[in-house]
Design a protein around this motif. Structure first.
Motif, PDB file in Angstrom:
ATOM      1  N   GLY A   1      -2.357   3.645  -5.778  1.00 17.43           N
ATOM      2  CA  GLY A   1      -1.023   3.507  -6.355  1.00 17.43           C
ATOM      3  C   GLY A   1      -0.043   4.293  -5.497  1.00 17.43           C
ATOM      4  O   GLY A   1      -0.282   4.524  -4.313  1.00 17.43           O
ATOM      5  N   ASP A   2       1.049   4.731  -6.066  1.00 17.03           N
ATOM      6  CA  ASP A   2       2.035   5.530  -5.346  1.00 17.03           C
ATOM      7  C   ASP A   2       1.629   6.995  -5.448  1.00 17.03           C
ATOM      8  O   ASP A   2       1.983   7.698  -6.393  1.00 17.03           O
ATOM      9  N   GLY A   3       0.827   7.448  -4.462  1.00 17.23           N
ATOM     10  CA  GLY A   3       0.329   8.822  -4.474  1.00 17.23           C
ATOM     11  C   GLY A   3      -0.778   9.053  -5.478  1.00 17.23           C
ATOM     12  O   GLY A   3      -1.074  10.198  -5.834  1.00 17.23           O
ATOM     13  N   CYS A   4      -1.403   7.970  -5.966  1.00 16.94           N
ATOM     14  CA  CYS A   4      -2.472   8.108  -6.945  1.00 16.94           C
ATOM     15  C   CYS A   4      -3.480   6.982  -6.746  1.00 16.94           C
ATOM     16  O   CYS A   4      -3.325   6.144  -5.858  1.00 16.94           O
TER      17      CYS A   4
ATOM     18  N   THR B   1       0.825  -1.203   0.000  1.00 11.52           N
ATOM     19  CA  THR B   1       0.000   0.000   0.000  1.00 11.52           C
ATOM     20  C   THR B   1       0.866   1.262   0.000  1.00 11.52           C
ATOM     21  O   THR B   1       1.740   1.421   0.853  1.00 11.52           O
ATOM     22  N   LYS B   2       0.607   2.138  -0.944  1.00 13.15           N
ATOM     23  CA  LYS B   2       1.407   3.366  -1.096  1.00 13.15           C
ATOM     24  C   LYS B   2       0.607   4.637  -0.829  1.00 13.15           C
ATOM     25  O   LYS B   2       1.127   5.734  -0.991  1.00 13.15           O
ATOM     26  N   ILE B   3      -0.656   4.489  -0.446  1.00  9.22           N
ATOM     27  CA  ILE B   3      -1.458   5.659  -0.094  1.00  9.22           C
ATOM     28  C   ILE B   3      -2.007   5.457   1.318  1.00  9.22           C
ATOM     29  O   ILE B   3      -1.932   4.360   1.875  1.00  9.22           O
ATOM     30  N   ASP B   4      -2.559   6.525   1.889  1.00  9.18           N
ATOM     31  CA  ASP B   4      -3.146   6.436   3.226  1.00  9.18           C
ATOM     32  C   ASP B   4      -4.543   5.841   3.099  1.00  9.18           C
ATOM     33  O   ASP B   4      -5.553   6.532   3.113  1.00  9.18           O
TER      34      ASP B   4
END
Length: 350
Positions: free
Chosen positions: A318-321, A271-274
């Motif tokens: 995604g990574d910040g998306c 997981t790359k987002i909150d």
């Protein structure tokens, strides 16, 4: 899910309990009986939260004035909770109560029970027989050794027989316990022994977290069995939270469908987002939504659209998306800060 148990339909004000009526969610006011304004305020808050029936204690005949004020202030049925003094029940009926909750075993001689039954019959007011494991008759405790499911059922059926003797059968029955296993066993037994509607609840269930867990286990198990016609989630908390919990239980077992079902993954190292904050924001934003859809909030692009393929709409982080998808098909990629806004816009178009 099992077929719903067939039972008598009982009307309390504008609400039908039992028969083929939907399962209703109720709560109880916890403001002191003499505080008229406070009771009215809390009753309105519960009604605004979706509560479908509200109960308040009437410990003295004078407290029936509080009930009358609450009855005037809300459009949902108002139930008088009566213990010991049958005159409180008579005053509550006269004050406009839509339903009376009594334990016939603690209001005295049979003629007092008859007086309550007669008053309720004349006004078309149903009676809930409320038996709790903590207030079982001494003779039944001596007979069974403890508040067993058999003892709870015998108590409730004995009280129902007393009302029936006085030509009264607009009855709802509850046989609550703080022990989930005992509560479930008692209601399963009662469902076989009578055709009255059943009010489900785990009594004295504790603070909000544990009360929700115990109520979901007990009430949920019975609902999946097809047992239950109205529910109350008892919490040592704001009664408004009881209402939310009750509807969440109905939603979880598939009995409330006029709202979104939100599925979200537990997160992992990919997981790359909150995601936790995102899922909470989506849930809060959809609290008033009436669309019967499934919304997925998933933690990663690798598994998100695949694992949530059956969702009507969703997002995979995604990574910040995030990837917005519908039935597993990706629609667009958006920055993390735009996920909720974009998701809600897509839901609006469904």
């Amino acid at each position: 899910m099992a077929k719903r148990r067939a039972c008598k339909a009982v009307r309390a004000g504008n609400l039908v309990i039992g028969g083929d009526a939907k399962i209703s969610v109720q709560s109880m006011l916890n403001v002191p009986a003499e505080d008229v304004a406070g009771n009215v305020r809390q009753a309105k808050a519960l009604e605004n939260a979706g509560c479908e029936m509200v109960r308040l204690t009437v410990p003295t005949p004078q407290a029936a004035k509080t009930l009358a004020a609450v009855r005037e202030a809300v459009s949902i049925p108002v139930v008088a909770d009566i213990h010991f003094d049958y005159k409180c029940a008579l005053e509550s009926v006269a004050a406009g109560a839509d339903k009376i909750r009594i334990n016939p075993g603690n209001i005295g001689a049979p003629e007092r029970v008859k007086a309550v039954a007669d008053a309720c019959r004349q006004k078309g007011v149903p009676i809930r027989i409320g038996v709790n494991s903590g207030s079982l008759e001494k003779e039944l405790l001596a007979k069974y050794g403890s508040p067993t499911p058999e003892a709870l059922c015998e108590s409730a059926l004995g009280h129902a027989a007393l009302l029936e003797r006085y030509d009264f059968d607009d009855i709802v029955i509850s046989i609550k316990s703080s022990n989930v296993q005992r509560m479930v066993a008692a209601y399963r037994r009662m469902a076989q022994l009578c055709s009255y509607p059943l009010h489900l609840g785990v009594t004295e269930a504790g603070t909000e977290h544990m009360a929700l867990v115990k109520s979901a286990a007990g009430i949920g198990a019975l609902l999946l069995d097809g047992i239950g016609d109205t529910i109350r989630v008892s919490m040592t908390a704001d009664p408004v939270r009881e209402v939310a919990a009750g509807f969440d239980i109905l939603k979880a077992v598939g009995l409330k469908t006029d709202c979104p079902q939100i599925v979200s993954c537990p997160t992992c190292g990919r997981t790359k987002i909150d995601l936790i904050a995102l899922a909470n924001r989506v849930e809060e934003a959809l609290r008033g939504c009436k669309k019967p859809i499934t919304v997925a909030v998933m933690g990663c692009i690798v598994n998100g659209p695949g694992e949530a393929r059956e969702a009507d709409i969703g997002v995979a982080g995604g990574d910040g998306c995030g990837l917005i998808f519908r039935h597993g098909e990706i629609l667009r990629k958006v920055p993390e800060k735009e996920i909720v806004e974009t998701l809600l816009a897509e839901i609006e178009n469904l």
